[in-house]
Design a protein around this motif. Structure first.
Motif, PDB file in Angstrom:
ATOM      1  N   PHE A  95      -1.331  16.214 -23.435  1.00 32.14           N
ATOM      2  CA  PHE A  95      -2.540  16.017 -25.158  1.00 32.14           C
ATOM      3  C   PHE A  95      -3.877  16.478 -25.056  1.00 32.14           C
ATOM      4  N   SER A 129       2.520  12.142 -25.464  1.00 28.80           N
ATOM      5  CA  SER A 129       2.362  11.233 -25.542  1.00 28.80           C
ATOM      6  C   SER A 129       3.475  10.700 -25.963  1.00 28.80           C
ATOM      7  N   HIS A 142      -0.102   5.294 -28.865  1.00 29.52           N
ATOM      8  CA  HIS A 142       0.628   6.010 -28.299  1.00 29.52           C
ATOM      9  C   HIS A 142      -0.559   6.558 -26.886  1.00 29.52           C
ATOM     10  N   ILE A 144      -0.557   7.940 -23.601  1.00 33.42           N
ATOM     11  CA  ILE A 144      -0.704   9.808 -22.945  1.00 33.42           C
ATOM     12  C   ILE A 144      -0.013   8.928 -22.374  1.00 33.42           C
ATOM     13  N   ARG A 150      -3.675  10.339 -19.124  1.00 32.34           N
ATOM     14  CA  ARG A 150      -2.320   9.930 -19.016  1.00 32.34           C
ATOM     15  C   ARG A 150      -2.675   8.732 -18.489  1.00 32.34           C
ATOM     16  N   TRP A 154      -3.685   4.857 -26.853  1.00 31.12           N
ATOM     17  CA  TRP A 154      -4.716   5.495 -28.073  1.00 31.12           C
ATOM     18  C   TRP A 154      -3.544   5.849 -29.525  1.00 31.12           C
TER      19      TRP A 154
END
Length: 208
Positions: A95, A129, A142, A144, A150, A154
């Motif tokens: 990401f 993600s 999302h 990650i 990680r 988000w």
């Protein structure tokens, strides 16, 4: 500033909190089991972050009531409004963000060409993600799974990308970071947005 988390080992306290939240909801989807989780990970070349990994294997794999507004998705699914023409999602590709990015500002200022902006936003939507669900109006949550963020959750929509759970109460979405913190925040009936952030509209739609 984002808060560091241990995403390699499942915290028993966090898992207990998740069990308690989902135990009271009969509409929760049954856990996927460890075999399904490991097959998914092998197919995508990733390892899901904890405590989400243990959660979907042992506690539950979705909840119609949320979070988010239209429900927590089973871990291998995308929202029905995601669209069939989108690029293939690459979970093993990191990401690309570490901080809030409102690309509508880039469009207004002309800081990037149309092609550069599209390439960068595509990576935000499709790299590193797992989709947790949607609040409608193109707002997607999302988790990650690859890269420096990680384990963090988000919110990404057509206007930008904002991390949930930051170290400052003046940040757009303050709270306890990570999947367990995100679920707990929802279970407590709290707003996703801080007082100084853009407010969500009344039906859980786009940022206004």
């Amino acid at each position: 500033m984002m808060i560091a988390m241990n995403t390699e080992a499942c915290d028993p306290v966090e898992l207990a909190v998740l069990r308690e939240i989902f135990a009271s909801r009969p509409e929760a989807v049954a856990p996927a089991g460890w075999e399904a989780v490991r097959l998914f990970e092998a197919g995508h070349g990733i390892v899901l972050p904890e405590p989400y990994r243990t959660f979907v294997a042992e506690v539950g794999d979705g909840l119609r009531a949320g979070p988010p507004y239209y429900g927590l998705l089973p871990f291998a699914q995308a929202p029905s409004d995601w669209g069939a023409q989108r690029p293939e999602r690459v979970l093993a590709e990191p990401f690309p963000l570490t901080a809030t990015w409102m690309w509508e500002d880039e469009e207004d200022e002309g800081a990037l060409s149309e092609g550069e902006l599209e390439d960068r936003t595509d990576a935000v939507f499709d790299h590193g993600s797992l989709l947790l669900g949607t609040d409608g109006c193109g707002m997607y949550w999302h988790l990650i799974v690859t890269g420096p963020q990680r384990g963090h959750v988000w919110l990404i929509d057509e206007f930008g990308a904002i991390p949930f759970g930051t170290s400052s109460d003046t940040s757009p979405m303050p709270g306890t970071p990570g999947f367990a913190g995100w679920v707990t925040h929802w279970a407590q009936g709290r707003s996703w947005f801080g007082e100084n952030a853009r407010e969500a509209d009344s039906d859980g739609g786009r940022l206004s």
